[in-house]
Motif scaffolding. Structure first.
Motif, PDB file in Angstrom:
ATOM      1  N   THR A  46       0.788  -1.247   0.000  1.00 44.35           N
ATOM      2  CA  THR A  46       0.000   0.000   0.000  1.00 44.35           C
ATOM      3  C   THR A  46       0.813   1.286   0.000  1.00 44.35           C
ATOM      4  O   THR A  46       0.217   2.371   0.001  1.00 44.35           O
ATOM      5  N   ILE A  47       2.131   1.240  -0.058  1.00 45.66           N
ATOM      6  CA  ILE A  47       2.946   2.462  -0.062  1.00 45.66           C
ATOM      7  C   ILE A  47       3.888   2.390  -1.260  1.00 45.66           C
ATOM      8  O   ILE A  47       5.020   1.898  -1.146  1.00 45.66           O
ATOM      9  N   GLN A  50       7.583   3.321  -1.171  1.00 47.24           N
ATOM     10  CA  GLN A  50       8.459   2.437  -0.414  1.00 47.24           C
ATOM     11  C   GLN A  50       8.801   1.179  -1.201  1.00 47.24           C
ATOM     12  O   GLN A  50       9.951   0.741  -1.218  1.00 47.24           O
ATOM     13  N   SER A  51       7.795   0.589  -1.857  1.00 49.02           N
ATOM     14  CA  SER A  51       8.050  -0.608  -2.661  1.00 49.02           C
ATOM     15  C   SER A  51       6.796  -0.992  -3.428  1.00 49.02           C
ATOM     16  O   SER A  51       5.679  -0.810  -2.946  1.00 49.02           O
ATOM     17  N   VAL A  52       7.001  -1.566  -4.620  1.00 44.03           N
ATOM     18  CA  VAL A  52       5.891  -2.124  -5.398  1.00 44.03           C
ATOM     19  C   VAL A  52       5.951  -3.652  -5.382  1.00 44.03           C
ATOM     20  O   VAL A  52       5.329  -4.309  -6.204  1.00 44.03           O
ATOM     21  N   LEU A  53       6.687  -4.213  -4.410  1.00 37.44           N
ATOM     22  CA  LEU A  53       6.837  -5.663  -4.314  1.00 37.44           C
ATOM     23  C   LEU A  53       5.938  -6.174  -3.190  1.00 37.44           C
ATOM     24  O   LEU A  53       6.326  -6.209  -2.032  1.00 37.44           O
ATOM     25  N   ARG A 258      11.492   9.471   7.040  1.00 40.25           N
ATOM     26  CA  ARG A 258      10.872  10.481   7.897  1.00 40.25           C
ATOM     27  C   ARG A 258       9.367  10.579   7.622  1.00 40.25           C
ATOM     28  O   ARG A 258       8.559  10.647   8.551  1.00 40.25           O
ATOM     29  N   THR A 259       8.998  10.561   6.362  1.00 35.29           N
ATOM     30  CA  THR A 259       7.574  10.620   6.008  1.00 35.29           C
ATOM     31  C   THR A 259       6.838   9.381   6.497  1.00 35.29           C
ATOM     32  O   THR A 259       5.779   9.476   7.120  1.00 35.29           O
ATOM     33  N   ASN A 260       7.402   8.217   6.233  1.00 31.54           N
ATOM     34  CA  ASN A 260       6.729   6.974   6.612  1.00 31.54           C
ATOM     35  C   ASN A 260       6.621   6.810   8.123  1.00 31.54           C
ATOM     36  O   ASN A 260       5.588   6.367   8.648  1.00 31.54           O
TER      37      ASN A 260
END
Length: 358
Positions: A46-47, A50-53, A258-260
């Motif tokens: 869902t992020i 961060q990653s599409v895996l 920092r955002t996550n």
């Protein structure tokens, strides 16, 4: 020391998910050609920044069709989000497809966005993780089994297809907190830990907990193969190349984290304090600081020295190199780093009788 390659798949600027997967699969194939022991993709949800895996077993199934010998491990499947029977079915299917090359890395996962996406309760995740581990240990051999727990039950259930490996794929538990190291020790299973989350001084304390828990539960002492360490990694011919490519990567990583972390704390209040600790550490994180304790960046000589120190301090016999940890490094540079690591770093840590980098 055995060496593997870790994958998380954030997309770089202008890069599509299809291109990111294409590059990663090519790098997985290259890892086998270079003699790396294993490949370990991580599950994220869902992020997209961060990653599409999101499906590591699917990624590994595609890689299984492109390779012949390299081990295929998940690092990690977030076990509390899924029924353990489904996890067992997927990893055993991968074991069949790959001819017995699958390993199962599982963990709790702590990002509230992942749990929110599945409508799952993060507050009960540790209990589901530990019970899920017990379920998997009963299921993975492929024989009919019974199970009675608070979250899962089974009566004469059998994983189909059964695994190729006798007893089923090895289970490794991702451990980055004292509780997870203790749970792994009680269960007598190998651990997989991340240097960018806990520096060596913290890992020494956590591993003391792991060793003590193994002994208290009556398990044999941990071998070097039972301790796998993962870290951002980049090897270059000179320090100028390291700074040119890893400086922007660390800056991007810091901003992304920092955002996550801020979002995660806002969702949960951070009851364990882990997100707050990581967030405060970002204020001091630059390339020099990351090289000191959280990454393996440098020339072949300095990378080998760092890894030798880690092996001595932590007793680890397995290292997973995260060559492109934020998606900012061009694929050609990632592959150049992999080749240099395999040619000039790994042999420095191999035993005299070793014929490859495993």
């Amino acid at each position: 020391m055995k060496f593997g390659v870790h994958f998380l798949l954030p997309c770089g600027a202008g890069q599509t998910p299809a291109a990111r997967y294409r590059d990663a699969l090519a790098q997985g194939r290259l890892a086998e050609d270079l003699g790396f022991e294993s490949v370990w993709p991580a599950e994220q949800h869902t992020i997209p920044s961060q990653s599409v895996l999101s499906c590591p077993t699917l990624f590994l199934a595609a890689l299984a069709a492109r390779t012949e010998t390299i081990l295929l491990g998940t690092a990690i499947v977030q076990l509390p989000l899924f029924h353990p029977l489904r996890v067992a079915e997927e990893i055993c299917t991968l074991d069949v497809i790959s001819g017995g090359r699958a390993e199962l890395g599982v963990g709790r996962g702590t990002h509230p966005a992942h749990y929110a996406g599945f409508g799952a309760d993060l507050a009960v995740s540790r209990g589901r993780l530990e019970e899920g581990l017990d379920y998997l240990r009963a299921a993975l051999p492929g024989r009919p089994f019974d199970f009675q727990g608070s979250n899962y039950t089974a009566e004469a259930v059998q994983v189909v297809p059964g695994p190729v490996q006798p007893g089923g794929p090895v289970i490794r538990l991702a451990a980055n907190s004292a509780d997870s190291f203790r749970a792994a020790g009680r269960a007598g299973i190998p651990v997989l830990t991340a240097l960018h989350i806990n520096p060596p001084a913290v890992l020494v304390r956590h591993l003391d907990i792991y060793h003590a828990a193994r002994a208290e539960a009556g398990h044999r002492a941990a071998a070097p193969d039972d301790i796998t360490v993962l870290a951002p990694t980049f090897t270059a011919r000179n320090e100028g190349e390291v700074a040119r490519l890893m400086g922007p990567a660390v800056d991007h990583y810091t901003a992304l984290m920092r955002t996550n972390l801020t979002t995660a704390i806002g969702r949960t209040g951070d009851p364990d304090g882990l997100f707050t600790r990581l967030l405060s550490g970002l204020d001091r994180l630059d390339l020099a600081a990351m090289r000191t304790e959280q990454a393996v960046f440098g020339t072949p000589e300095t990378c080998a020295e760092t890894l030798a120190s880690l092996a001595a301090r932590l007793g680890t016999g397995r290292f997973l190199a995260w060559f492109d940890f934020v998606g900012t490094t061009p694929a050609a540079e990632v592959e150049r780093s992999m080749r240099l690591f395999a040619a000039e770093v790994a042999p420095r840590l191999a035993t005299p009788a070793a014929s490859s980098i495993d």
